[in-house]
Design a protein around this motif. Sequence first.
Motif, PDB file in Angstrom:
ATOM      1  N   ASP A 256       0.825  -1.223   0.000  1.00 52.56           N
ATOM      2  CA  ASP A 256       0.000   0.000   0.000  1.00 52.56           C
ATOM      3  C   ASP A 256       0.856   1.269   0.000  1.00 52.56           C
ATOM      4  O   ASP A 256       0.305   2.374  -0.065  1.00 52.56           O
ATOM      5  N   VAL A 257       2.163   1.152   0.107  1.00 47.50           N
ATOM      6  CA  VAL A 257       3.039   2.330   0.255  1.00 47.50           C
ATOM      7  C   VAL A 257       3.667   2.701  -1.092  1.00 47.50           C
ATOM      8  O   VAL A 257       4.408   1.894  -1.676  1.00 47.50           O
ATOM      9  N   ASP A 258       3.375   3.898  -1.574  1.00 47.94           N
ATOM     10  CA  ASP A 258       4.016   4.367  -2.808  1.00 47.94           C
ATOM     11  C   ASP A 258       5.489   4.675  -2.538  1.00 47.94           C
ATOM     12  O   ASP A 258       5.837   5.201  -1.479  1.00 47.94           O
ATOM     13  N   VAL A 259       6.338   4.359  -3.521  1.00 41.80           N
ATOM     14  CA  VAL A 259       7.788   4.485  -3.329  1.00 41.80           C
ATOM     15  C   VAL A 259       8.361   5.438  -4.385  1.00 41.80           C
ATOM     16  O   VAL A 259       8.109   5.281  -5.580  1.00 41.80           O
ATOM     17  N   TYR A 260       9.131   6.420  -3.923  1.00 45.05           N
ATOM     18  CA  TYR A 260       9.774   7.404  -4.799  1.00 45.05           C
ATOM     19  C   TYR A 260      11.279   7.196  -4.705  1.00 45.05           C
ATOM     20  O   TYR A 260      11.853   7.244  -3.613  1.00 45.05           O
ATOM     21  N   ILE A 261      11.910   6.956  -5.843  1.00 47.89           N
ATOM     22  CA  ILE A 261      13.320   6.550  -5.882  1.00 47.89           C
ATOM     23  C   ILE A 261      14.091   7.526  -6.775  1.00 47.89           C
ATOM     24  O   ILE A 261      13.673   7.804  -7.903  1.00 47.89           O
ATOM     25  N   GLY A 262      15.236   8.008  -6.280  1.00 45.60           N
ATOM     26  CA  GLY A 262      16.059   8.895  -7.099  1.00 45.60           C
ATOM     27  C   GLY A 262      16.745   8.124  -8.218  1.00 45.60           C
ATOM     28  O   GLY A 262      16.750   8.541  -9.371  1.00 45.60           O
TER      29      GLY A 262
END
Length: 209
Positions: A176-182
């Motif tokens: 359920d957790v959106d993940v933002y990756i550089g």
Amino acid sequence: MSKVMIMDHPLIQHKIGLIRKIDTGSKDFRQMISEIAMLMCYEATRDLKLQDVEITTPICTTTVKELQGKKLAIVPILRAGLGMVDGMLTMIPAAKVGHIGLYRDPETLNPVEYYCKLPADCSEREVFVVDPMLATGGSSVAAIQMLKDKGVNNIRFMCIIAAPEGLKKMQEVHPDVDVYIGAMDDHLNDHGYIVPGLGDAGDRIFGTK
Ligand SMILES: O=P(O)(O)OC[C@H]1O[C@H](OP(=O)(O)OP(=O)(O)O)[C@H](O)[C@@H]1O
Ligand SMILES: O=c1cc[nH]c(=O)[nH]1
Ligand SMILES: [Mg+2]
């Protein structure tokens, strides 16, 4: 299944290239971690919902947009996550800040908890958990579980460098957790360090090695 956003902004990519260099010292490393966090925060908040409100300008009444819905909180995972807080707050100055202390046991690579202090109304907020490194995923998965155990259910996770192993674990345990990756890296080495990575983010931010 969660959303995964890998940053494609040229400024973010350029700055990540600089922090990877072995010759980049703590002052510049810290500065660029903060700048990257600010730019990633800008990209990661694109989908926040807006609502129309009536206001009065010095000239007339009109309709403008304002953020609707839950207020925000930022929760860095100590220590290295602290380096991302200033940049996030530059974009979201009204956000509250909680802290979760975890370190990775060098032998087992398991996370060890040593601190947790959250805003009193954290469960009513949309929470951005931040840590520059997602390696095995042990630390960030545990930090998010600590938040869920305290009733927080609106969580996003932001990291600067991720390994495939950590992303896989995050998606399995917290779909359920959106993940933002550089930047998405290649793999983990035998000591659990991300390859090519940037070394130990906490030590590089705080100059402890
Ligand atoms: O995904 P994992 O395998 O758990 O590894 C990532 C964790 O390791 C680093 O913290 P570290 O334990 O070095 O603590 P520090 O921030 O105090 O240096 C990093 O900042 C993450 O929290
Ligand atoms: O490569 C890595 C892995 C875990 N923690 C770090 O700081 N760097
Ligand atoms: Mg460290």
